[in-house]
Design an enzyme around this catalytic site. Sequence first.
Site, PDB file in Angstrom:
ATOM      1  N   SER A 145      -3.152  -7.751   2.377  1.00  0.00           N
ATOM      2  CA  SER A 145      -3.542  -7.603   3.784  1.00  0.00           C
ATOM      3  C   SER A 145      -3.988  -8.934   4.356  1.00  0.00           C
ATOM      4  CB  SER A 145      -4.689  -6.597   3.906  1.00  0.00           C
ATOM      5  OG  SER A 145      -4.273  -5.321   3.507  1.00  0.00           O
TER       6      SER A 145
ATOM      7  N   ARG B  17      -1.398  -6.308  -8.793  1.00  0.00           N
ATOM      8  CA  ARG B  17      -0.280  -7.164  -8.400  1.00  0.00           C
ATOM      9  C   ARG B  17      -0.116  -8.341  -9.352  1.00  0.00           C
ATOM     10  NH1 ARG B  17      -2.885  -7.640  -2.640  1.00  0.00           N
ATOM     11  NH2 ARG B  17      -4.628  -7.369  -4.058  1.00  0.00           N
TER      12      ARG B  17
ATOM     13  N   LYS C 203     -17.297  -6.687   5.470  1.00  0.00           N
ATOM     14  CA  LYS C 203     -15.978  -7.228   5.788  1.00  0.00           C
ATOM     15  C   LYS C 203     -15.734  -6.930   7.259  1.00  0.00           C
ATOM     16  CE  LYS C 203     -13.726  -6.433   1.306  1.00  0.00           C
ATOM     17  NZ  LYS C 203     -12.585  -5.816   0.628  1.00  0.00           N
TER      18      LYS C 203
ATOM     19  N   HIS D 124       0.839  -1.203   0.000  1.00  0.00           N
ATOM     20  CA  HIS D 124       0.000   0.000   0.000  1.00  0.00           C
ATOM     21  C   HIS D 124       0.876   1.255   0.000  1.00  0.00           C
ATOM     22  CE1 HIS D 124      -3.213  -2.594   2.146  1.00  0.00           C
ATOM     23  NE2 HIS D 124      -3.727  -2.295   0.971  1.00  0.00           N
TER      24      HIS D 124
END
Length: 163
Positions: A131, A93, A44, A20
């Site tokens: 994460s 990514r 979440k 991040h």
Amino acid sequence: MAGMVTAVYPGSFDVLTYGHLDLIRRAAALFDHLIVAVAQNDRKKPLFSLEERLEHLRAVTADLPNVSIDSFEGLTVDYLARSGATVIVRGLRFVSDFEFELQMAMMNRSMAPAIETIFLAPSSDYSFLSSSLVREVASRGKDVSAYVPPEVHLALQRKLGLQ
Ligand code: ADP
């Protein structure tokens, strides 16, 4: 101010990783103003509270004068309209990120044609970080100090009762 471009980097940031931070630094160098905005999503169940995540973001961006930290509920495009921003920054990514990210960018463009989504690639040193993986590994007692900034590492140890 005329010509000023404000970008928003939205995300959960639960936990904030060096991936991040890498993206924040790259985006801050590209735009006049970058807002890192924590998206509140009650579905979440976060490990860190909204206030804790804001605190981590503030701590790691203290040296970046054109970066501000905020949070929002609801749609990202509505938040951009409210904050006068015209660009959404997201990270890519792996190829697996691409499908969902492209779908989201298209949906956002359909709702708000003037907003562009920009994808940034992290340094290859951090391209494997997420994460959820960091949360998983940390919860098993492994040292994650290579993956998260020191403030976050300390908070993570406290949260998981490892210190
Ligand atoms: P979200 O729930 O919105 O995906 P995340 O905090 O997981 O929130 O991710 C926010 C953004 O940061 C996403 O665009 C994601 O692809 C990007 N990101 C997360 N980790 C990395 C990393 N290691 N390198 C580059 N981008 C990343």
